[in-house]
Design an enzyme around this catalytic site. Structure first.
Site, PDB file in Angstrom:
ATOM      1  CG  ASP A 293      -1.922  -1.050   1.262  1.00  0.00           C
ATOM      2  OD1 ASP A 293      -2.319  -1.463   0.158  1.00  0.00           O
ATOM      3  OD2 ASP A 293      -2.326  -1.492   2.354  1.00  0.00           O
TER       4      ASP A 293
ATOM      5  NE  ARG B   6     -22.586   1.587   8.666  1.00  0.00           N
ATOM      6  CZ  ARG B   6     -23.271   2.704   8.908  1.00  0.00           C
ATOM      7  NH1 ARG B   6     -22.700   3.886   8.742  1.00  0.00           N
ATOM      8  NH2 ARG B   6     -24.518   2.658   9.321  1.00  0.00           N
TER       9      ARG B   6
ATOM     10  NE  ARG C 165     -10.900   6.047   7.102  1.00  0.00           N
ATOM     11  CZ  ARG C 165     -10.936   4.984   6.331  1.00  0.00           C
ATOM     12  NH1 ARG C 165     -11.598   3.916   6.708  1.00  0.00           N
ATOM     13  NH2 ARG C 165     -10.317   4.970   5.166  1.00  0.00           N
TER      14      ARG C 165
ATOM     15  CB  VAL D  93     -23.277  -0.244   4.096  1.00  0.00           C
ATOM     16  CG1 VAL D  93     -24.232   0.329   3.070  1.00  0.00           C
ATOM     17  CG2 VAL D  93     -23.917  -0.267   5.478  1.00  0.00           C
TER      18      VAL D  93
ATOM     19  CG  LEU E 182     -18.573   0.207  -2.446  1.00  0.00           C
ATOM     20  CD1 LEU E 182     -17.526  -0.454  -3.312  1.00  0.00           C
ATOM     21  CD2 LEU E 182     -18.077   1.555  -1.927  1.00  0.00           C
TER      22      LEU E 182
ATOM     23  CB  ALA F 216      -1.835   4.500   0.447  1.00  0.00           C
TER      24      ALA F 216
ATOM     25  CB  SER G 265      -9.763   4.981   0.801  1.00  0.00           C
ATOM     26  OG  SER G 265     -10.836   4.069   0.781  1.00  0.00           O
TER      27      SER G 265
ATOM     28  NE  ARG H 158     -15.364   4.162   2.283  1.00  0.00           N
ATOM     29  CZ  ARG H 158     -14.337   3.667   2.957  1.00  0.00           C
ATOM     30  NH1 ARG H 158     -13.133   4.201   2.817  1.00  0.00           N
ATOM     31  NH2 ARG H 158     -14.477   2.658   3.784  1.00  0.00           N
TER      32      ARG H 158
HETATM   33  N1  UDP Z   1     -16.251  -1.019   2.339  1.00  0.00           N
HETATM   34  C1  UDP Z   1     -17.560  -1.113   1.925  1.00  0.00           C
HETATM   35  N2  UDP Z   1     -18.547  -1.188   2.866  1.00  0.00           N
HETATM   36  C2  UDP Z   1     -18.290  -1.155   4.189  1.00  0.00           C
HETATM   37  C3  UDP Z   1     -16.946  -1.055   4.614  1.00  0.00           C
HETATM   38  C4  UDP Z   1     -15.946  -0.975   3.655  1.00  0.00           C
HETATM   39  O1  UDP Z   1     -17.840  -1.131   0.736  1.00  0.00           O
HETATM   40  O2  UDP Z   1     -19.234  -1.219   4.980  1.00  0.00           O
HETATM   41  C5  UDP Z   1     -15.189  -0.950   1.311  1.00  0.00           C
HETATM   42  C6  UDP Z   1     -14.668   0.467   1.167  1.00  0.00           C
HETATM   43  O3  UDP Z   1     -15.311   1.109   0.140  1.00  0.00           O
HETATM   44  C7  UDP Z   1     -13.200   0.305   0.911  1.00  0.00           C
HETATM   45  C8  UDP Z   1     -12.873  -1.079   1.424  1.00  0.00           C
HETATM   46  O4  UDP Z   1     -14.099  -1.730   1.722  1.00  0.00           O
HETATM   47  O5  UDP Z   1     -12.919   0.368  -0.456  1.00  0.00           O
HETATM   48  C9  UDP Z   1     -12.017  -1.041   2.668  1.00  0.00           C
HETATM   49  O6  UDP Z   1     -12.577  -0.099   3.560  1.00  0.00           O
HETATM   50  P1  UDP Z   1     -11.875   0.283   4.916  1.00  0.00           P
HETATM   51  O7  UDP Z   1     -12.556   1.448   5.497  1.00  0.00           O
HETATM   52  O8  UDP Z   1     -11.758  -0.922   5.776  1.00  0.00           O
HETATM   53  O9  UDP Z   1     -10.394   0.634   4.487  1.00  0.00           O
HETATM   54  P2  UDP Z   1      -9.793   1.856   3.660  1.00  0.00           P
HETATM   55  O10 UDP Z   1     -10.848   2.794   3.269  1.00  0.00           O
HETATM   56  O11 UDP Z   1      -8.829   2.455   4.613  1.00  0.00           O
HETATM   57  O12 UDP Z   1      -9.117   1.199   2.506  1.00  0.00           O
END
Ligand code: UDP
Length: 391
Positions: free
Chosen positions: A136, A212, A220, A259, A261, A277, A279, A281
């Site tokens: 990462d 989430r 956060r 939850v 996406l 690093a 995300s 997300r």
């Molecule tokens: N994620 C998700 N639903 C949740 C929790 C996490 O879709 O309820 C996805 C989130 O979008 C991300 C990945 O899982 O891409 C990892 O999320 P986390 O917050 O654990 O780590 P980070 O954002 O630091 O990579």
């Protein structure tokens, strides 16, 4: 605007609205709020005016990232530089349009995610070799290391690393309960998120900010704490990740259920934070056609620099307090026309300029330009094995 709320239109004219906030000290509070909102609207007008829509269809919106990253290597990349970088990642070669890789890859699913793209384009790439970091974390600090060419998926300005598109566009992303084999398949997510955003049109979305995710950074915490105080404003909670040991890891509350996406699309306001690093997300959130609040601007992936604060998302400074977050939310909730416009612009950008073909195109451009910097003709390294298939 006497006794009312004043805002500035894009053409500079003023507009008066009924006051929207009630408070124990209305005059002082509303004056401060008025100034704040005028300031925000001014920032948004300037951002809109200065933004030039990127119309190119062939990933050139992102080409400046390649140019900037490779500028550090303008004097050429020597065999010695590659040798010095070897311990920082996995060595790849393309020789005679065949793909080779060091036997061991620290994260096999991540290598597979990358090879999906490399395998497809090997016939168009001249002989080359490079070191690919699947961790990462970026590897080559401007302050602590000598210049070495290492490809990484994410970095800050502090690093010399060369940005490549993350493995998770195909496979090898974080494995959570919902995505047990790891988040990936951006092509499929694009379509399912578009569908979800059609179902959850702006009018149907809940007027609440949503997050989430696990507590990969304490940055956060303010949003989570605000949610606990004001659940009608923010729905944010920590989920488990693989490092979870006790409720202390979810800020002293039992972990929330994950939850998907697509389910995020039910909310008007979606928060993104860096993780270890950048995300993964972030790109997904835009396709909900919800307004994205992007916290912190240090950690980037290759497509971030083409996206602009206040044009595609609401920038939130890292370290903002609960009160500051609340004020920003108050602003967008009372200025939905602006919120909606930025949400649509964010959606359009990702939909039009982050297709799988843009990812492939970026890889191809990166490898072609990078290869021109090699000061030597690479020859097959017999420690490597050929990659004969890709997933
Ligand atoms: N994620 C998700 N639903 C949740 C929790 C996490 O879709 O309820 C996805 C989130 O979008 C991300 C990945 O899982 O891409 C990892 O999320 P986390 O917050 O654990 O780590 P980070 O954002 O630091 O990579």
């Amino acid at each position: 605007c006497i006794g009312e709320f004043c805002s500035i239109n894009r053409d500079g004219s003023n507009e008066c609205h009924q006051q929207v906030v009630d408070d124990a000290e209305p005059s002082k509070y509303s004056r401060e709020l008025n100034d704040q909102w005028i300031d925000l609207k001014r920032k948004i007008s300037i951002a809109f005016e200065n933004y030039e829509e990127c119309s190119a269809k062939n990933c050139s919106c992102h080409a400046h990232v390649i140019q900037e990253n490779l500028l550090n290597f303008k004097n050429g990349i020597t065999p010695q530089m590659i040798k010095a970088a070897e311990s920082r990642g996995t060595k790849y070669q393309i020789i005679n349009h065949r793909l080779y890789r060091a036997k061991a890859c620290m994260f096999p699913a991540r290598c597979a995610g990358v090879e999906h793209f490399l395998f497809k384009m090997k016939s168009k790439i001249p002989d080359t070799e490079f070191i690919l970091n699947t961790r990462d974390w970026p590897q080559v600090s401007r302050y602590h290391n000598q210049l070495q060419p290492v490809f990484s998926f994410s970095k800050t300005d502090e690093y010399y690393d060369i940005l490549y598109p993350a493995w998770s566009f195909w496979e090898g992303g974080p494995a959570i309960k919902l995505y047990p084999t790891g988040l990936g398949r951006w092509d499929r997510h694009r379509n399912s998120l578009k569908e979800a955003s059609d179902t959850w049109s702006w009018e149907k979305k809940s007027n609440v900010a949503f997050f989430r995710g696990s507590r990969t950074t304490e940055e956060r915490d303010p949003l989570i704490l605000l949610s606990r105080e004001e659940p009608s404003l923010v729905d944010a909670a920590y989920t488990k990740n693989q490092a979870w040991k006790s409720n202390a890891d979810t800020l002293n509350v039992a972990p929330a259920e994950e939850v998907s996406l697509e389910e995020h699309c039910r909310f008007k306001y979606l928060f993104n934070f860096r993780g270890v690093a950048a995300s993964f997300r972030l790109k997904h959130l835009f396709l909900c056609k919800s307004l994205v609040f992007h916290v912190g601007d240090e950690w980037i992936e290759f497509f971030y620099p083409a996206m602009k604060p206040w044009v595609h998302y609401v920038p939130v400074e890292n370290g903002e307090t609960k009160e500051q977050i609340k004020q920003l939310l108050n602003f967008v909730r009372n200025n939905e026309d602006i919120a909606r416009k930025i949400a649509e612009q964010g959606y359009n950008f990702i939909w039009n300029h982050l297709e799988m073909k843009d990812v492939t195109c970026y890889w191809r451009k990166l490898l072609k330009r990078y290869s021109k910097l090699l000061t030597y003709q690479p020859s097959l390294d017999d420690r490597l094995v050929e990659v004969k298939h890709s997933s």
